[in-house]
Design an enzyme around this catalytic site. Structure first.
Site, PDB file in Angstrom:
ATOM      1  N   GLU A 750       0.827  -1.214   0.000  1.00  0.00           N
ATOM      2  CA  GLU A 750       0.000   0.000   0.000  1.00  0.00           C
ATOM      3  C   GLU A 750       0.861   1.264   0.000  1.00  0.00           C
ATOM      4  O   GLU A 750       0.530   2.264   0.630  1.00  0.00           O
ATOM      5  CB  GLU A 750      -0.975  -0.032   1.174  1.00  0.00           C
ATOM      6  CG  GLU A 750      -1.864  -1.266   1.129  1.00  0.00           C
ATOM      7  CD  GLU A 750      -2.965  -1.283   2.178  1.00  0.00           C
ATOM      8  OE1 GLU A 750      -3.087  -0.307   2.932  1.00  0.00           O
ATOM      9  OE2 GLU A 750      -3.703  -2.278   2.221  1.00  0.00           O
ATOM     10  N   GLU A 849      -3.799  -9.675   1.934  1.00  0.00           N
ATOM     11  CA  GLU A 849      -4.263  -9.346   3.284  1.00  0.00           C
ATOM     12  C   GLU A 849      -5.768  -9.409   3.297  1.00  0.00           C
ATOM     13  O   GLU A 849      -6.430  -8.785   2.459  1.00  0.00           O
ATOM     14  CB  GLU A 849      -3.816  -7.934   3.713  1.00  0.00           C
ATOM     15  CG  GLU A 849      -2.426  -7.844   4.272  1.00  0.00           C
ATOM     16  CD  GLU A 849      -2.159  -6.478   4.891  1.00  0.00           C
ATOM     17  OE1 GLU A 849      -3.133  -5.759   5.200  1.00  0.00           O
ATOM     18  OE2 GLU A 849      -0.986  -6.135   5.072  1.00  0.00           O
TER      19      GLU A 849
END
Length: 914
Positions: A750, A849
């Protein structure tokens, strides 16, 4: 910006080739400037006047000369030729291409030079002037077109402005050559200055045969492969480099968008936004001539002589030196200040100078002081023109038109320049000279030019948009969204045309939807995405009992609902180097319902059952077979879980504690662990423990807030670990064997979402890392992990550099997803990941995730809790995505900040397995 125009740090490749190409092409301006500049000196040469005279006697000196009408014809015929040449430039540049178009134009120019050189009478000389003008007109339209389409956006203004610099150099050289041959008493007096132009033509043709065609021209004619090769040559990047792929994709999407609005016809050039831009360009080029600059360079020698100034040739050389030197600051200021302020201040300066010249000359027409004022303020005037309206007019007209009509519109704006050039050249003798039928304005003509300079001030304020720093495609967005020129300076691009093409399907009347409509549509989607730390999203679930297959179908049918990351996402801090930021999803409108009866009571620990057969996806082709292959979802066991070797207080765990954790993970049936190489320097310990329990590693390279430079050392550290473990192994292993437990390497987590780097820089870093890892013997897949919304915004940048597709998908951060819907939600998003990425069906897709918090505050209908976590993890585990998902995480991360809902430390779900 400082004293130098510097390449932005986030721009990949080298700008040197494109800049050098643009500077060479600007050489064509020497043809333009020299040809227009040489005629003024030739008209004043005694031998030429005598040879070409048809009997007219000049009243000023009593010598044979050409008449004012003949003088106007000779000077203006070049401009007439350039007018038609500029109009013919569009079909030539679109049919032959920009490069070969310039070669052909130079050939036409050479024919005119030959005719002028051999002429001994006015008819052939005038015909030569016309053909030379035809060639100059062609060149003058194609050169800015070529420069604009090849130059990097951050220095495009300076590169295109060099065209004007070359014009001034041509004028200067013409003045020197004229001065050197003016006293010859033979045909060499005028033939030498004319024949010198053969040298310019030869240099131009040889260079253009070597230089590349513009990538945008290749896109226009559908030759995408050649476009990639041409841009690769200009940027010094591989054809598959992500920055190059992204730039080409944006050019192509912009062209497709413009073509969808209407065909590339001359009629379209006069409609809508393009018509507004065409009017701006034509007025800009026309006003450039009406400032009176070519009065100085066409008739300066004669005018200074008639004003009583001795050695007017020297004065002409001085004005040309000022012209050349003054253009250089303009090349810097066009990027430092921008287009609008430079044009505005230049117009004001020219207006003041013109009126001072006219006023003094009118009040003291015979005074020597008036002549000095005339010379001084003509030089000041030239300074203001050469540093502003001279180069910037070509810059602006070269960058304001869309690709489909750029050649046509640029040819018409250039034709406007030459039309006014012709009108001024033809009318000036009648305006300035005395005698019957003439206005005899003399120095008062500067009142006329000064008035037009005042008009330039108003024109700049009302119609010139600020395009500094924008790509040619972003200029389209500017005109599509900004209705007033004086508001354009604060404009910042917010859409890519790849995004526009994707979003148009959701706007009513898509074919004719404006950019403002499309931006509003995209903005509504972005506003739904509540991005702070909470999330953003992609799809909408239908009802509580929606199945994975139904959701997947709905997603595929409405893939345009993808939303994008914010311009400046909010990063979330953590006590350790690693931050888990949740994936973010579109907010679905799901009516509140209690969970079905089968979820009414807490469930036992998750069983090691395989996903339902109906949900099994056929695995894509494997990236490699010489290392740990990505998990096959037909296995009985869960695939992967994330692991951080930190204690509850955020300190590093001991080696024995880490080994114990890894053994526990193996006992729960997982085949892989997702870790970061930077966590507590624990890679050797975790890798050894994992190897002892036959576990694979999903190894992450973390990109911190300091950006990619701070992440680079991790690459070398991983390689050193792998090679050292190979050399120290017993029995000895090959380098390839040392990588055998690394299932995949994930570059960044991210990083774009948290504003640690840009998409282009991340893609370049992935490519750089791949080369290093391959050289060290790692054969497996390399990818990155971002929210699906980020991947959907940059699919042409991130997907091509990813060997396998991967995203972080956290259903809790969608406020309308119930715990038992988590599996369908994650599976649908994983399916959508394949659709988002070009060629996605050919690659494996993974969730790196996912999970559900056990504590914290509710996020709408998404409620954290122990029972809810069990339900959500079970749903994900049994979904189509279960065998491709890395659960987050093994234990709660008590050392983290709780975040908006206090859930960040409560995702530990390892206890639910086994």
């Amino acid at each position: 910006m400082g004293l130098m125009i510097k390449k932005p740090e986030d721009v990949a490749g080298s700008a040197a080739p494109a800049i050098l190409v643009g500077l060479f092409v600007a050489f064509g301006g020497i043809l333009f400037g020299y040809d227009t500049g040489t005629i003024g000196g030739i008209l004043a040469m005694p031998y030429w006047r005598e040879l070409f005279s048809t009997g007219y006697i000049n009243l000023d000196d009593g010598k044979r000369d050409v008449s004012p009408s003949q003088s106007s014809q000779i000077v203006s015929l070049l401009s007439a030729g350039t007018f038609f040449g500029a109009l013919f430039a569009a079909p030539m540049a679109d049919i032959l291409g920009r490069r070969l178009g310039m070669v052909a134009s130079t050939g036409v120019f050479t024919v005119g030079v030959i005719m002028q050189t051999v002429a001994t009478a006015i008819p052939l000389f005038v015909a030569g002037r016309f053909f030379a003008g035809l060639g100059v007109g062609l060149i003058s339209a194609i050169i800015p077109l070529y420069q604009s389409e090849t130059a990097p956006k951050w220095i495009r203004g300076a590169v295109v402005g060099c065209y004007q610099l070359a014009i001034t150099i041509g004028l200067f050289i013409a003045a020197i050559v004229d001065n050197a041959t003016k006293d010859r008493n033979d045909t060499g007096s005028y033939r030498i200055p004319i024949a010198v132009q053969f040298a310019w033509a030869i240099i131009m043709v040889i260079g253009m045969l070597i230089l590349p065609e513009t990538p945008r021209y290749f896109i226009k004619v559908g030759k995408n492969t050649q476009a990639a090769k041409a841009l690769s040559r200009l940027r010094r990047l591989d054809v598959d480099h992500p920055a190059l792929v992204e730039e080409l994709a944006e050019v192509k999407a912009n062209h497709e968008y413009e073509m969808s609005l209407g065909k590339s016809t001359y009629a379209e050039c006069f409609k809508g936004s393009i018509g507004k831009r065409l009017a701006t360009g034509c007025l800009l080029q026309g006003l450039q001539q009406l400032t009176g600059v070519n009065f100085i360079f066409y008739y300066g020698t004669s005018f200074f002589s008639n004003s009583g100034i001795q050695n007017s040739f020297i004065i002409t050389i001085i004005t040309n030196v000022v012209n050349v030197c003054s253009t250089i600051p303009g090349l810097y200021l066009v990027e430092a200040w921008g287009r609008r302020p430079l044009l505005f201040l230049g117009a004001v300066g020219m207006f003041v100078c013109q009126f001072i010249i006219a006023s003094v000359n009118t009040a003291l027409p015979e005074a020597e002081a008036a002549n000095k004022v005339l010379i001084a303020f003509v030089c000041f005037y030239i300074y203001f023109f050469a540093s502003s309206w001279g180069p910037v007019a070509w810059v602006v007209t070269g960058e304001i038109f869309p690709l489909k009509s750029r050649a046509k519109c640029l040819s018409m704006t250039t034709a406007s320049n030459w039309l006014l050039n012709w009108a001024i050249a033809y009318a000036t003798p009648y305006m300035v000279n005395g005698g019957a039928g003439n206005a005899n304005l003399q120095g008062k003509v500067f009142f006329v030019w000064g008035t037009f300079c005042l008009i330039c001030v108003v024109f700049t304020w009302t119609l010139i948009y600020e395009t500094k720093g924008l790509s040619l495609e972003q200029v389209d967005e500017l005109y599509g969204k900004c209705s007033k020129a004086w508001k354009s300076r604060g404009f910042r691009p917010t859409l890519s045309f790849a995004e526009v093409q994707e979003a148009r399907g959701s706007v009513g009347g898509a074919r004719h939807a404006s950019l403002a409509d499309i931006e509003a549509d995209v903005g509504r989607k972005r506003s739904v995405a509540q991005v702070e730390h909470d999330g953003m999203g992609v799809i909408q679930l239908a009802e509580d009992d929606t199945t994975t297959a139904e959701v997947s179908t709905a997603v595929h049918a409405s893939s345009h609902l993808i939303t994008n990351a914010p311009e400046t996402p909010t990063a979330v801090s953590s006590p350790a180097a690693i931050h888990h930021a949740p994936i973010h999803v579109y907010k679905p409108a799901v009516p509140a319902q209690p969970p079905p009866p089968e979820f009414a009571q807490p469930t036992p620990p998750l069983a090691k059952s395989a996903p339902a057969a109906a949900h099994a996806r056929k695995p894509a082709s494997r990236p490699s077979t010489s290392h740990a292959s990505p998990h096959d979802n037909t296995s009985d066991s869960p695939w992967c879980i994330t692991y951080s070797p930190y204690t509850a207080s955020g300190n590093c765990k001991s080696s024995s504690a880490i080994s114990s954790d890894v053994a526990s993970i193996a006992s729960k049936g997982f085949s892989s662990i997702r870790i970061y190489s930077t966590d507590c320097n624990g890679l050797p310990i975790i890798a050894a423990a994992a190897a002892a329990h036959n576990l694979n590693l999903v190894l992450g390279v973390y990109i911190p807030a300091e950006g990619i430079p701070a992440a680079r050392p991790q690459i070398q550290e991983i390689i050193e670990w792998a090679t050292s473990s190979s050399s120290s192994s017993s029995p000895p292993q090959t380098t390839t064997d040392s990588w055998q437990n690394i299932e995949m390497i994930v570059i960044g987590n991210e990083a774009i979402f948290n504003a640690h780097c840009s998409a282009a820089s991340l893609a370049a870093f992935i490519t750089e890392a791949r080369r290093a890892f391959r050289a060290a013997g790692y054969p497996g897949p390399i990818t990155t992990a971002e929210p699906l919304a980020i991947l959907s915004r940059f699919p042409h940048t991130l997907c091509p550099v990813s060997d396998v597709l991967a995203a972080n998908i956290h259903p809790f951060f969608n406020p309308d997803v119930l715990a038992h819907q988590a599996g369908a939600f994650v599976a649908a998003q994983l399916a959508l990941l394949r659709d988002v990425c070009p060629g996605g069906e050919e690659k494996e897709a993974y969730v790196l995730e996912t999970g559900w918090p056990s504590r914290g505050a509710p996020n709408g209908r998404a409620v954290p809790g122990g029972w809810e976590q069990r339900v959500a993890v079970e749903a994900i585990r049994r979904s189509e995505a279960g065998g491709k998902s890395a659960f987050f995480g093994f234990v709660d991360d008590e050392w983290k900040d709780g975040g908006k809902w206090g859930v960040e430390r409560s995702f530990g779900c390892g206890g639910l397995f086994g």
